[in-house]
Design a protein around this motif. Structure first.
Motif, PDB file in Angstrom:
ATOM      1  N   GLU A 221      40.050  30.856  37.706  1.00  0.00           N
ATOM      2  CA  GLU A 221      39.615  31.977  38.122  1.00  0.00           C
ATOM      3  C   GLU A 221      37.993  31.722  38.304  1.00  0.00           C
ATOM      4  N   GLU A 224      36.856  29.650  41.162  1.00  0.00           N
ATOM      5  CA  GLU A 224      37.228  30.419  42.609  1.00  0.00           C
ATOM      6  C   GLU A 224      36.285  31.547  42.963  1.00  0.00           C
ATOM      7  N   GLY A 225      35.807  32.269  41.738  1.00  0.00           N
ATOM      8  CA  GLY A 225      35.031  33.572  41.876  1.00  0.00           C
ATOM      9  C   GLY A 225      33.533  33.322  41.958  1.00  0.00           C
ATOM     10  N   ASN A 319      35.842  36.862  39.306  1.00  0.00           N
ATOM     11  CA  ASN A 319      36.648  36.586  40.425  1.00  0.00           C
ATOM     12  C   ASN A 319      36.345  37.723  41.194  1.00  0.00           C
ATOM     13  N   LYS A 322      38.943  39.884  43.246  1.00  0.00           N
ATOM     14  CA  LYS A 322      39.431  41.202  42.029  1.00  0.00           C
ATOM     15  C   LYS A 322      38.330  42.240  41.811  1.00  0.00           C
TER      16      LYS A 322
END
Length: 353
Positions: A221, A224-225, A319, A322
């Motif tokens: 996470e 990716e973030g 992230n 999100k």
């Protein structure tokens, strides 16, 4: 010295499966077959040199030399000597004849990296070569014909530089038969994890490990973030560092993005307790609340935006997709706000110390 002549392997391939990456590779393949100058635009670490390598090896010149010159690494006088060569006695210290990079790249490709840093006087001389395909060594009087395809790369806005008089319009027109924009890593959806696994596997082999470690869910996470301002080069360093610090563990549970930070400080600890995050958020809020009294309205609104970004990023464990949902924003809206407040990451780092 930062002038390199390289024989690149045909296996020096970029990795990716995102639409942005595949579209760029398709453009590269098409342009490679047209024997004209090309300008490659891209952020630091995004793979401009690798793109130039692919252009060369997919062109009809692939069996001839590919010569690379870093224009930012040399003074104007040294750059001129390296590009055009010199005759003995051309200047103090010029004892023997030196072949220039244009001559070395004859019938091949000359890659001018960081061309945006090239002085105007040198740009004029490059323009002459592009137009007439002839060079003269320093101290020489005999023009020599050269057959060279020029590929230039930069992270600067050459069009803006030309408009302000810092880059020659004529040269830009000659070089920009085609302009290719290397997609930054943050726009290559899905490629971060593919590249991370690739770099982890290579580092495991280098360290003599029997198998490459896996990334924990929280680390995935984080990877990716994170926006990756240093692109693929930065990701490679982060992953290799994580594999090394894992000390043979089967699972990587945290990553260090900033190795200059205090020992043990992470961007996010995968094992961080929610209560610790809450305490950090509360501390940040308390520090920011007192500032409003001394701010004008625009500054106060900007400060509020920054604090909302900080809160959402922490709640989403960094992230960004999100975090965008938490704030009720579309992803591209969140990215625009994040770029507007680029110091958010620095503020977050400071609060973690």
């Amino acid at each position: 010295m930062a002038i390199i002549t390289k024989t690149h392997s045909l296996f020096s391939e970029a990795l990716g499966r995102s639409d942005a990456f595949l579209s760029f590779q398709e453009q590269l393949g098409a342009v490679a077959k047209v024997d004209r100058p090309v300008v490659i635009i891209g952020e630091r670490g995004s793979g401009k040199e690798l793109a130039a390598v692919r252009l060369h090896y997919h062109s009809t010149r692939w069996q001839a030399p590919l010569v690379t010159v870093n224009c930012a690494a040399l003074s104007e006088s040294l750059l001129e000597s390296e590009l055009f060569g010199h005759e003995p006695g051309a200047f103090t210290g010029a004892i023997r004849l030196r072949t220039g990079r244009f001559e070395s790249a004859h019938q091949g490709t000359l890659f001018l990296d960081e061309i945006g840093t090239m002085p105007l006087t040198m740009q004029e001389k490059i323009l002459r070569v592009v137009e007439y395909q002839v060079v003269e060594r320093l101290g020489g009087s005999r023009p020599m014909e050269v057959d060279v395809r020029i590929v230039a790369a930069t992270n600067a806005n050459l069009k803006s530089m030309a408009e302000s008089g810092r880059f020659k319009d004529d040269l830009l027109d000659r070089l920009a038969f085609e302009v290719l924009h290397v997609p930054p890593l943050r726009e290559r959806e899905g490629d971060v994890l593919l590249l991370a696994e690739h770099f982890a596997a290579r580092m495991a082999v280098e360290l003599g490990l029997s198998t490459a470690p896996r990334f924990s869910k929280k680390v995935l996470e984080i990877l990716e973030g994170y926006p990756w301002p240093g692109n693929v080069r930065e990701l490679k360093s982060v992953v290799e560092r994580a594999v090394f610090r894992a000390k043979g563990s089967e699972v990587i549970r945290d990553v260090v993005v900033d190795p200059f930070a205090r020992t043990g400080r992470k961007v996010v600890e995968a094992s961080m307790e929610p209560s610790a995050v809450s305490r950090q958020e509360n501390g940040s809020t308390e520090r920011g609340a007192g500032l409003l009294e001394s701010m004008n309205l625009p500054d106060a609104l900007a400060d509020l935006e920054r604090r909302y970004l900080e809160h959402a990023l922490r709640q989403a464990r960094f992230n960004q997709r999100k975090a965008a949902k938490i704030l009720g924003l579309r992803y591209h809206q969140f990215r625009g706000l994040y770029r507007k407040h680029s110091q958010v990451q620095a503020e977050l780092n400071n609060t973690d110390m």
